[in-house]
Design a protein around this motif. Structure first.
Motif, PDB file in Angstrom:
ATOM      1  N   TYR A   4       0.858  -1.190   0.000  1.00 17.25           N
ATOM      2  CA  TYR A   4       0.000   0.000   0.000  1.00 17.25           C
ATOM      3  C   TYR A   4       0.895   1.241   0.000  1.00 17.25           C
ATOM      4  O   TYR A   4       1.786   1.381   0.839  1.00 17.25           O
ATOM      5  CB  TYR A   4      -0.896   0.000   1.234  1.00 17.25           C
ATOM      6  N   ILE A   5       0.669   2.122  -0.965  1.00 13.82           N
ATOM      7  CA  ILE A   5       1.441   3.365  -1.063  1.00 13.82           C
ATOM      8  C   ILE A   5       0.587   4.471  -0.477  1.00 13.82           C
ATOM      9  O   ILE A   5      -0.353   4.961  -1.107  1.00 13.82           O
ATOM     10  CB  ILE A   5       1.830   3.671  -2.522  1.00 13.82           C
ATOM     11  N   LYS A   6       0.928   4.867   0.737  1.00 13.81           N
ATOM     12  CA  LYS A   6       0.092   5.783   1.509  1.00 13.81           C
ATOM     13  C   LYS A   6      -0.028   7.149   0.857  1.00 13.81           C
ATOM     14  O   LYS A   6      -1.121   7.729   0.816  1.00 13.81           O
ATOM     15  CB  LYS A   6       0.675   5.925   2.919  1.00 13.81           C
ATOM     16  N   GLU A   7       1.103   7.691   0.365  1.00 12.39           N
ATOM     17  CA  GLU A   7       1.085   9.050  -0.177  1.00 12.39           C
ATOM     18  C   GLU A   7       0.115   9.192  -1.342  1.00 12.39           C
ATOM     19  O   GLU A   7      -0.539  10.220  -1.510  1.00 12.39           O
ATOM     20  CB  GLU A   7       2.487   9.474  -0.634  1.00 12.39           C
ATOM     21  N   GLN A   8       0.020   8.135  -2.185  1.00  9.62           N
ATOM     22  CA  GLN A   8      -0.884   8.188  -3.342  1.00  9.62           C
ATOM     23  C   GLN A   8      -2.185   7.432  -3.101  1.00  9.62           C
ATOM     24  O   GLN A   8      -3.046   7.399  -3.976  1.00  9.62           O
ATOM     25  CB  GLN A   8      -0.179   7.596  -4.578  1.00  9.62           C
ATOM     26  N   ASP A   9      -2.311   6.820  -1.926  1.00  6.82           N
ATOM     27  CA  ASP A   9      -3.505   6.049  -1.592  1.00  6.82           C
ATOM     28  C   ASP A   9      -3.832   5.039  -2.689  1.00  6.82           C
ATOM     29  O   ASP A   9      -4.954   4.983  -3.210  1.00  6.82           O
ATOM     30  CB  ASP A   9      -4.690   6.991  -1.352  1.00  6.82           C
ATOM     31  N   MET A  10      -2.830   4.227  -3.030  1.00  6.10           N
ATOM     32  CA  MET A  10      -3.048   3.203  -4.048  1.00  6.10           C
ATOM     33  C   MET A  10      -2.251   1.950  -3.689  1.00  6.10           C
ATOM     34  O   MET A  10      -1.424   1.954  -2.766  1.00  6.10           O
ATOM     35  CB  MET A  10      -2.653   3.725  -5.437  1.00  6.10           C
ATOM     36  N   TYR A  11      -2.536   0.883  -4.431  1.00  5.19           N
ATOM     37  CA  TYR A  11      -1.939  -0.419  -4.150  1.00  5.19           C
ATOM     38  C   TYR A  11      -1.134  -0.888  -5.360  1.00  5.19           C
ATOM     39  O   TYR A  11      -1.605  -0.800  -6.494  1.00  5.19           O
ATOM     40  CB  TYR A  11      -3.028  -1.447  -3.827  1.00  5.19           C
ATOM     41  N   LEU A  12       0.041  -1.392  -5.085  1.00  6.76           N
ATOM     42  CA  LEU A  12       0.917  -1.888  -6.147  1.00  6.76           C
ATOM     43  C   LEU A  12       1.125  -3.381  -5.955  1.00  6.76           C
ATOM     44  O   LEU A  12       1.499  -3.832  -4.869  1.00  6.76           O
ATOM     45  CB  LEU A  12       2.265  -1.162  -6.112  1.00  6.76           C
ATOM     46  N   GLY A  13       0.855  -4.133  -7.010  1.00  5.59           N
ATOM     47  CA  GLY A  13       1.062  -5.582  -6.965  1.00  5.59           C
ATOM     48  C   GLY A  13       2.027  -6.038  -8.041  1.00  5.59           C
ATOM     49  O   GLY A  13       1.904  -5.634  -9.200  1.00  5.59           O
ATOM     50  N   ILE A  14       3.005  -6.844  -7.656  1.00  8.19           N
ATOM     51  CA  ILE A  14       3.977  -7.401  -8.599  1.00  8.19           C
ATOM     52  C   ILE A  14       3.873  -8.923  -8.515  1.00  8.19           C
ATOM     53  O   ILE A  14       4.001  -9.506  -7.428  1.00  8.19           O
ATOM     54  CB  ILE A  14       5.412  -6.944  -8.251  1.00  8.19           C
ATOM     55  N   PHE A  15       3.632  -9.564  -9.669  1.00  2.00           N
ATOM     56  CA  PHE A  15       3.389 -11.010  -9.699  1.00  2.00           C
ATOM     57  C   PHE A  15       4.439 -11.690 -10.583  1.00  2.00           C
ATOM     58  O   PHE A  15       4.595 -11.334 -11.762  1.00  2.00           O
ATOM     59  CB  PHE A  15       1.981 -11.303 -10.238  1.00  2.00           C
TER      60      PHE A  15
END
Length: 579
Positions: A495-506
């Protein structure tokens, strides 16, 4: 140490200080801002432009406090703009406050300005001066000496009111006292240093520094009684801190013969100076001040409780109370050596690059043609070519170009995202997909346009995104089997708090897992075969041992019988039975 300094740890490369500096006296080196002393004109604009507060001013405050603590007599020369700096019911409250701080005597700098006004009026009538430029503002003096040196010939060769008053105070109180100037101007600190060899002004603090000192001592200035200033009388020169005030103090309405110009604000000053000698103007008397609206808006009066226009009214109120147009200032005896000063041409000598060298620098930051030169000013310079010249002169760094660095950063990040073998999925705070890179398309068999702005459940029902949905933990890493795709993946989700988004790497490890399974089976079969061989060998060994045991026993019996037989025959021979 310079008068103005930047704190390296705080500088964030925003270039706002470069952008605000009217003469570009700020150098960027190793991504840090620093003042180039020989270019600086002491205007102080950069001090209040820095959003990181990454600056400091050389202060004499502790030195002054030590003098007072040691019992020395310290005399104050206070600028006539003081009513614009403090919340005063009566102007004499500032005198009481300074007395409580330990100062021996408090006098008005306007007394020195009375002397300078007399000299300005004299030069008004000088026939050998095409233009007469007043020299009360140190910042403008430095500006002309360094950036318009051809105009030095028009500068009135006299000291500032501060220096003139300092010499009056020396005569009045003797050489043993310490003289401190208090005012709204940063460049007075520079001027004090320049006259250090004469020891005219021993120290200088701004109104802002005085504000902080009064707060430290818990002195509430608006509640103090009023005390009169010292003995030196001043009158019209209290107009000096206002735009146009030098003319009001120096000239009479009947003074004719020259065109009187009143210029304030650095940009206006530079505009006038740039064309003063081109023949458009003749026979002028120029009152020139670096600060917009006059000294009341100096960079050392930032903590004033009043806005710009109220400051002006406060000074005017004070003047109205005290001025007597019929009287002349008194106790202003002076000698020529006390007030005259020689201004010197001190041009900034910087080597200029050739057009080819400018073009080469521009190419290095992606500006190959005229259209690439955005002239956005983000680097602090008005045009890309100005910045290229600054790079050549060592005042700027190549990669201060924000559009170029942004383009380069976006290009690099996009290249990585587009070409990484790992699937990358980015979700917004509603868990809708906002990024789905080519590797994700290949792995999950969805096209980008099909899934953008759609919920993640459209691609996978369960994933590491669910683990960090409540932001605890902020990062998840694990191995997961996705039955819908018959895939095994290692997933890293944060979770990237500053941008309020989620990053997933698979990362697809299906083949590796398949290979591992086959390898495990091979290992198991090999172990089973090895065990069978061992078991068989044991059986063979046991059978061989059994056979060896039987044949050994038979051999023993046979040999025993043979031994007995041989021993029996030998006995018969020796007994003679055979004869």
């Amino acid at each position: 140490m310079n008068i103005i300094n930047f704190t390296k740890a705080n500088c964030k490369n925003c270039y706002k200080c470069v952008r605000s500096c009217p003469v570009k006296a700020i150098k960027i080196k190793d991504e840090q801002a620093e003042i180039v002393a020989e270019r600086c004109i002491g205007c102080g604009i950069c001090l209040h432009s820095c959003p990181q507060n990454a600056k400091s001013i050389k202060s004499d405050l502790e030195t002054i406090q030590e003098w007072i603590k040691d019992g020395q007599k310290v005399v104050v020369s206070i600028a006539p703009s003081f009513p614009a700096a403090f919340n005063l019911k009566k102007e004499g409250q500032i005198v009481t406050a300074l007395k409580q701080l330990g100062f021996y005597a408090i006098e008005e700098t306007a007394a020195g300005a009375e002397i300078i006004s007399l000299l300005y009026k004299d030069f008004y009538y000088r026939k050998d001066y095409n233009h007469v430029i007043t020299t009360s503002c140190p910042t403008v003096n430095y500006l002309i000496e360094r950036y318009y040196p051809h105009l030095v010939k028009y500068m009135v060769p006299v000291v500032s009111p501060m220096i003139a008053h300092g010499r009056l105070l020396q005569r009045q109180f003797g050489q043993k006292v310490k003289i401190v100037f208090i005012g709204p101007c940063i460049s007075k600190k520079f001027e004090t240093l320049h006259f250090q060899h004469d020891r005219v002004i021993d120290a200088m603090i701004t109104f802002d520094e005085l504000h902080r000192w009064l707060e430290e001592e818990n002195i509430s200035i608006e509640n103090l009684p009023s005390t009169s200033f010292g003995q030196t009388y001043c009158n019209r020169a209290r107009w000096y801190p206002l735009a146009g005030g030098v003319a009001l103090s120096s000239l009479d309405k009947e003074d004719k013969g020259r065109k009187i110009l009143k210029i304030d604000g650095l940009e206006n000053c530079r505009e006038l100076l740039s064309y003063l000698d081109n023949g458009e103007l003749e026979n002028t008397w120029i009152e020139i001040n670096a600060c917009d609206g006059g000294c009341i808006n100096g960079p050392g009066n930032y903590e004033s409780p009043w806005g710009k226009y109220i400051r002006e009214e406060k000074v005017k109120e004070y003047i109205t109370k005290t001025i007597d147009v019929k009287k002349q200032a008194k106790n202003l005896h002076f000698e020529a050596k006390d007030v005259y000063k020689t201004f010197i041409e001190r041009p900034i000598c910087s080597k200029m690059p050739s057009p080819e060298e400018i073009k080469s620098i521009l190419k290095q930051i992606g500006k190959h043609k005229k259209e690439d030169e955005l002239n956005c000013g983000g680097c602090g310079y008005n045009t890309c070519r100005e910045k290229a010249i600054a790079v050549y002169q060592g005042m700027a760094e190549k990669y201060m170009c924000l559009p170029y660095m942004r383009s380069r950063g976006e290009t690099l990040s996009n290249f990585i995202i587009q070409n990484t073998p790992n699937a990358i999925i980015v979700l917004d705070h509603n868990f809708h997909i906002i990024e789905f890179n080519p590797s994700a398309e290949k792995l999950f068999h969805w096209e980008n346009v099909q899934v953008l702005k759609k919920p993640i459940e459209m691609v996978m029902e369960k994933s590491g995104f669910n683990e960090v949905k409540n932001h605890s933990p902020l990062i998840y890493r694990g191995k997961r089997y996705l039955p819908s795709y018959d895939l095994v993946v290692i997933e890293t989700v944060l979770y990237i708090k500053e941008q309020d988004m989620y990053l997933g790497i698979f990362s697809d490890i299906t083949q590796e897992m398949s290979n591992k399974k086959a390898l495990d089976e091979m290992k198991t079969n090999t172990l089973n075969m090895a065990q069978e061989v061992i078991d068989k060998q044991m059986r063979v060994a046991q059978e061989i041992a059994s056979l060896l045991g039987e044949t050994t026993a038979e051999t023993k019996v046979t040999l025993t019988q043979l031994k007995k037989l041989v021993q029996g025959q030998e006995g018969d021979i020796y007994s003679g039975k055979l004869y």
